[in-house]
Design a protein around this motif. Structure first.
Motif, short mmCIF file in Angstrom:
data_model
loop_
_atom_site.label_atom_id
_atom_site.label_comp_id
_atom_site.label_asym_id
_atom_site.label_seq_id
_atom_site.Cartn_x
_atom_site.Cartn_y
_atom_site.Cartn_z
N SER A 112 8.07 -0.74 29.71
CA SER A 112 8.07 -2.38 29.78
C SER A 112 6.49 -2.47 29.06
CB SER A 112 8.15 -2.78 31.37
OG SER A 112 7.31 -4.04 31.63
N THR A 113 6.21 -3.68 28.63
CA THR A 113 5.05 -3.62 28.24
C THR A 113 4.46 -4.51 28.94
OG1 THR A 113 5.74 -6.15 27.30
CG2 THR A 113 5.39 -4.81 25.85
N ASP A 114 5.05 -4.95 30.66
CA ASP A 114 3.74 -5.59 31.83
C ASP A 114 3.28 -4.36 31.82
OD1 ASP A 114 4.10 -7.78 31.74
OD2 ASP A 114 5.67 -7.71 32.50
N ALA A 115 3.59 -2.66 31.55
CA ALA A 115 2.57 -1.55 32.46
C ALA A 115 1.84 -1.41 31.98
CB ALA A 115 3.92 -0.52 31.88
N ASP A 116 1.21 -2.07 30.94
CA ASP A 116 0.09 -2.19 29.94
C ASP A 116 -0.83 -2.71 30.32
OD1 ASP A 116 -2.12 -2.20 27.87
OD2 ASP A 116 -1.31 -0.57 27.58
N VAL A 117 -1.90 -3.54 31.05
CA VAL A 117 -2.47 -4.11 31.66
C VAL A 117 -3.00 -4.57 30.55
CG1 VAL A 117 -3.99 -5.90 33.21
CG2 VAL A 117 -2.40 -3.46 34.15
N GLN A 118 -3.62 -4.37 29.87
CA GLN A 118 -4.35 -4.95 29.38
C GLN A 118 -3.53 -5.61 27.53
OE1 GLN A 118 -6.72 -1.19 28.22
NE2 GLN A 118 -8.89 -2.18 28.35
N LEU A 119 -2.06 -4.79 27.61
CA LEU A 119 -1.45 -5.31 26.64
C LEU A 119 -1.19 -6.76 26.68
CD1 LEU A 119 0.16 -5.46 23.17
CD2 LEU A 119 1.41 -4.04 24.41
N SER A 120 -0.85 -5.96 28.06
CA SER A 120 -0.16 -7.49 29.05
C SER A 120 -0.82 -9.06 28.97
CB SER A 120 0.57 -7.29 30.20
OG SER A 120 1.04 -8.22 30.94
N LEU A 121 -1.73 -8.91 29.38
CA LEU A 121 -2.98 -9.69 29.27
C LEU A 121 -3.08 -10.23 27.95
CD1 LEU A 121 -6.08 -8.39 32.00
CD2 LEU A 121 -3.85 -10.01 32.53
N ALA A 122 -3.54 -8.95 27.20
CA ALA A 122 -3.96 -10.19 25.64
C ALA A 122 -2.70 -10.87 25.21
CB ALA A 122 -3.97 -8.88 24.79
N LEU A 123 -1.50 -10.19 24.95
CA LEU A 123 -0.30 -10.81 24.77
C LEU A 123 -0.38 -12.48 25.17
CD1 LEU A 123 1.83 -8.27 24.66
CD2 LEU A 123 1.71 -9.64 22.69
N LYS A 124 -0.53 -11.92 26.68
CA LYS A 124 -0.90 -13.99 27.20
C LYS A 124 -1.77 -14.43 26.71
CE LYS A 124 2.24 -12.10 31.28
NZ LYS A 124 1.97 -12.34 33.20
N GLY A 125 -2.68 -14.16 25.96
CA GLY A 125 -4.17 -14.86 25.84
C GLY A 125 -4.97 -14.90 26.49
N ASN A 126 -4.88 -14.32 27.63
CA ASN A 126 -5.62 -13.72 29.08
C ASN A 126 -5.47 -14.93 29.66
OD1 ASN A 126 -6.51 -11.20 28.59
ND2 ASN A 126 -8.27 -11.69 26.73
N ARG A 127 -4.71 -15.84 29.88
CA ARG A 127 -4.41 -16.94 30.33
C ARG A 127 -3.19 -17.12 31.54
NH1 ARG A 127 -6.14 -19.48 25.73
NH2 ARG A 127 -4.30 -19.94 24.93
N ALA A 128 -3.04 -17.19 32.85
CA ALA A 128 -2.42 -17.06 33.55
C ALA A 128 -0.72 -18.39 33.37
CB ALA A 128 -2.18 -17.26 34.73
N GLU A 129 0.07 -18.55 33.49
CA GLU A 129 0.64 -20.09 33.92
C GLU A 129 -0.34 -21.25 34.12
OE1 GLU A 129 5.00 -20.65 34.92
OE2 GLU A 129 4.93 -18.86 34.64
N THR A 130 0.63 -22.35 33.76
CA THR A 130 -0.69 -23.29 34.66
C THR A 130 -0.34 -22.96 35.80
OG1 THR A 130 -0.48 -24.36 32.83
CG2 THR A 130 -0.68 -25.85 34.17
N GLY A 131 -1.56 -23.59 36.68
CA GLY A 131 -0.65 -23.80 38.16
C GLY A 131 -0.71 -22.26 39.20
N LYS A 132 -0.47 -21.21 37.97
CA LYS A 132 -0.76 -20.42 39.16
C LYS A 132 -2.16 -19.36 38.53
CE LYS A 132 4.23 -19.22 38.81
NZ LYS A 132 5.08 -18.35 38.17
N CYS A 133 -2.94 -18.03 38.93
CA CYS A 133 -3.26 -17.11 38.62
C CYS A 133 -2.76 -15.90 39.04
CB CYS A 133 -4.85 -17.87 39.26
SG CYS A 133 -4.70 -17.84 41.27
N PHE A 134 -4.05 -14.63 38.32
CA PHE A 134 -3.54 -13.46 38.38
C PHE A 134 -3.78 -13.11 39.62
CE2 PHE A 134 -4.08 -13.91 33.55
CZ PHE A 134 -2.85 -13.78 32.80
N ILE A 135 -3.24 -11.94 39.91
CA ILE A 135 -3.68 -10.93 41.31
C ILE A 135 -5.06 -11.07 41.58
CG2 ILE A 135 -2.66 -9.24 41.34
CD1 ILE A 135 -1.88 -9.18 44.01
N PHE A 136 -5.13 -10.37 40.22
CA PHE A 136 -6.94 -9.96 40.03
C PHE A 136 -7.77 -10.75 40.39
CE2 PHE A 136 -6.16 -10.46 36.10
CZ PHE A 136 -7.18 -10.61 35.65
N ASN A 137 -7.41 -12.14 40.36
CA ASN A 137 -8.69 -12.98 40.22
C ASN A 137 -8.54 -13.17 41.48
OD1 ASN A 137 -9.63 -12.87 37.89
ND2 ASN A 137 -8.36 -14.49 36.53
N ILE A 138 -7.63 -13.17 42.35
CA ILE A 138 -8.21 -13.82 44.04
C ILE A 138 -8.61 -12.81 44.84
CG2 ILE A 138 -5.89 -13.68 45.92
CD1 ILE A 138 -4.02 -14.64 43.75
#
Length: 197
Positions: free
Chosen positions: A124-150
């Motif tokens: 899974s690409t999600d297993a690669d945290v850096q790639l997963s974040l880069a593919l999302k443009g380092n932005r979470a979906e509207t109304g959500k946040c990444f767990i590492f930001n909590i």
């Protein structure tokens, strides 16, 4: 008629993808989001092959997932039954991704992470945290946040369940399910909603 998949991938990728679709005949079906996977490949009872991809992925995630699944199809054609994400699949996936590793298709911020990931691709690409974040443009979906930001000790909601963020292990966070009091490990780039009491 414009093929449905074309609006889901970067424009410059279309000729490469069309070549792969024509060469390795399969049905491509775009489906609603599934919680457990971005895409899948299967042989149908009638002997045909089918690839499904979630419709909620951005163009760069969609393309990577599609090539990932086409690699399963090609691996199956060439080798029959082998480990799903074994050396045969990895080699074919790397080979199929090469034409897409260019700045006209993937943003230059993503390319280094993608190249690093492809040296030894995971299931899974999600297993690669850096790639997963880069593919999302380092932005979470509207109304959500990444767990590492909590903040540590904060409550959040994931799949309609309230959790409390705990310590970080090497790559995951320990999170306490507030109703069962069981601890679960969360990938650090999981998107969650902050719980407001």
């Amino acid at each position: 008629m414009k093929k449905e998949y074309q609006k889901f991938i970067p424009e410059k990728a279309i000729p490469f993808v069309q070549f792969l679709i024509d060469k390795h005949s399969f049905d491509l079906i775009i489906v609603n989001q599934r919680q457990t996977k971005h895409g899948d490949f299967r042989k149908l009872p009638n002997g045909k092959f089918q690839i499904t991809i979630n419709n909620n992925l951005n163009k760069h995630q969609f393309l990577l997932t599609l090539v990932h699944e086409i690699a399963h199809h090609v691996t199956h054609q060439k080798f029959g039954r082998v480990q799903p994400h074994g050396i045969e699949w990895k080699t074919i996936f790397q080979h199929l991704m090469l034409p897409f590793l260019q700045p006209q298709i993937y943003p230059k911020e993503v390319l280094p992470y993608l190249a690093k990931y492809l040296k030894n691709p995971k299931a899974s690409t999600d297993a690669d945290v850096q790639l997963s974040l880069a593919l999302k443009g380092n932005r979470a979906e509207t109304g959500k946040c990444f767990i590492f930001n909590i903040p540590y000790g904060s409550l959040f909601i994931f799949k309609n369940t309230i959790y409390k963020r705990g310590n970080k292990r090497r790559t995951r966070f320990e999170c306490l399910n507030m109703s069962t009091k069981k601890v679960y490990l969360f990938n650090q780039n999981v998107e969650v909603k902050l719980h407001v009491a």
